[in-house]
Design a protein around this motif. Structure first.
Motif, PDB file in Angstrom:
ATOM      1  N   VAL A   9       0.850  -1.195   0.000  1.00 36.97           N
ATOM      2  CA  VAL A   9       0.000   0.000   0.000  1.00 36.97           C
ATOM      3  C   VAL A   9       0.882   1.240   0.000  1.00 36.97           C
ATOM      4  O   VAL A   9       1.772   1.386   0.838  1.00 36.97           O
ATOM      5  CB  VAL A   9      -0.929   0.014   1.234  1.00 36.97           C
ATOM      6  N   ASP A  10       0.637   2.137  -0.949  1.00 37.55           N
ATOM      7  CA  ASP A  10       1.496   3.315  -1.062  1.00 37.55           C
ATOM      8  C   ASP A  10       1.099   4.404  -0.073  1.00 37.55           C
ATOM      9  O   ASP A  10       0.005   4.376   0.521  1.00 37.55           O
ATOM     10  CB  ASP A  10       1.479   3.847  -2.493  1.00 37.55           C
ATOM     11  N   SER A  11       1.977   5.383   0.103  1.00 40.26           N
ATOM     12  CA  SER A  11       1.797   6.426   1.118  1.00 40.26           C
ATOM     13  C   SER A  11       0.550   7.267   0.878  1.00 40.26           C
ATOM     14  O   SER A  11      -0.182   7.619   1.814  1.00 40.26           O
ATOM     15  CB  SER A  11       3.035   7.332   1.159  1.00 40.26           C
ATOM     16  N   LEU A  12       0.290   7.616  -0.383  1.00 38.17           N
ATOM     17  CA  LEU A  12      -0.880   8.432  -0.694  1.00 38.17           C
ATOM     18  C   LEU A  12      -2.170   7.672  -0.393  1.00 38.17           C
ATOM     19  O   LEU A  12      -3.122   8.231   0.165  1.00 38.17           O
ATOM     20  CB  LEU A  12      -0.845   8.861  -2.157  1.00 38.17           C
ATOM     21  N   ALA A  13      -2.205   6.393  -0.757  1.00 39.67           N
ATOM     22  CA  ALA A  13      -3.392   5.581  -0.486  1.00 39.67           C
ATOM     23  C   ALA A  13      -3.672   5.503   1.009  1.00 39.67           C
ATOM     24  O   ALA A  13      -4.829   5.559   1.444  1.00 39.67           O
ATOM     25  CB  ALA A  13      -3.221   4.180  -1.073  1.00 39.67           C
TER      26      ALA A  13
END
Length: 353
Positions: A244-248
């Motif tokens: 899971v990426d930081s923005l998500a």
């Protein structure tokens, strides 16, 4: 002997999603997407996001997002797993739990990704037919198996079952992991999350794609006992620790915290669904009682495929399945009231031709 390397390529029939048309000005009711924008708090999180932080890896534990989910569902962060959409989460669950010799079991009419994962991961499986009324019979799931997967509400039928149904499934399957896929539960279904505290072998999966209007962000989660979540984390960390990426994480957390907006959009979709269901029934259609953000409908005196093609030519996209038992049914995602009015106008045009 040429191209022998091709013999080692995986041969598989992939999942086929709803058509993603590039046409302009279409009414898109074929992918069960939310017609309303994401939470204003999620949009604010996007606009204020520190893009410089993208040079760093995201938090592999997704701690902030897990805490928000844990608070929302009244569990602990150790009971939460997150991934890139519920498809990613369920695929990891398949790899984590379905490693025995007995086949896993699920309904014959259900989410068509399940057999794809079984083929990809070499998992034996067996299906039980839903009834003539498209209901799942829990008594079918008494036999010994390697695991159970049931969407509740089910897709594409839209039918939801209560906790008594899930309790029966759990009592019949004390030696198997049971996955309840709750992608659509926020539109009138009954969640089994509380039962994860009672049954250590129960995993409940959810998504941000439907009720939280974040399909393009790719964010999903699972809730279960620490025993199950620990294995899923180990499997995830064996091939990609940063799913899971930081923005998500930031947008997902903001969305979870915006309960008022979430409740209001779900209520609007439910109200529109009930209006359209009533209208279609008045036009002679059989429409199943839905607990999802879509309806499943037929009319015996019509060719539903022909109706589907007619609407598509008029830029109204709904979902037709050329499959046994449901090849004269159509699935219609619930859009805005304006979009559904266009759909109903074109549908009446088809009936008059």
């Amino acid at each position: 002997m040429e191209n022998l390397w091709k013999n080692n390529l995986r041969k598989i029939e992939p999942y086929v999603p709803g058509e993603q048309s590039k046409e302009q000005n279409i009414v898109k009711l074929n992918a069960n997407e939310n017609p309303y924008p994401p939470s204003p708090k999620a949009i604010e999180a996007l606009n204020s996001f520190n893009c410089n932080s993208l040079r760093l890896y995201p938090d592999a534990n997704a701690s902030k997002l897990k805490q928000a989910l844990a608070d929302y569902y009244n569990v602990t962060p150790k009971n939460i797993f997150v991934g890139n959409g519920s498809d990613d989460v369920i695929a990891i669950a398949f790899q984590s739990f379905f490693n025995g010799k007995l086949p896993i079991v699920y309904p014959d009419l259900t989410y068509s990704f399940y057999p794809v994962w079984c083929s990809l991961f070499n998992i034996p499986y067996k299906t039980y037919p839903v009834g003539e009324d498209f209901r799942i019979n829990p008594d079918d799931y008494k036999e010994a198996n390697g695991g159970v997967v049931i969407p509740n509400p089910n897709a594409p039928t839209s039918i939801g079952e209560g906790l008594d149904f899930v309790e029966k499934i759990m009592n019949y399957n004390r030696d198997s992991v049971v996955i309840i896929d709750e992608a659509y539960v926020d539109f009138g279904g009954v969640s089994s999350v509380e039962l994860t505290k009672k049954y250590e072998n129960l995993l409940v999966t959810g998504t941000f794609s439907k009720s939280r209007s974040l399909a393009g962000l790719r964010l999903g989660f699972a809730i279960g006992s620490e025993s199950l979540i620990t294995v899923m984390e180990a499997v995830k960390n064996s091939y990609n620790s940063y799913t899971v990426d930081s923005l998500a994480m930031e947008m997902g957390t903001a969305s979870i915290l915006d309960r008022e907006y979430f409740d209001s959009t779900c209520k609007k979709i439910i109200a529109t669904r009930e209006r359209v269901t009533k209208e279609m029934r008045s036009l002679g259609f059989t429409v199943l009682d839905s607990s999802a953000n879509f309806i499943f409908a037929t009319r015996d005196d019509l060719s539903i495929k022909d109706m589907f093609e007619y609407l598509k030519a008029r830029k109204v996209f709904i979902r037709y399945f050329s499959l046994p038992r449901i090849d004269n049914y159509v699935r219609i995602s619930i859009g805005t009231d304006e979009e559904m009015d266009i759909f109903l106008t074109e549908l009446r045009g088809y009936l008059k031709k």
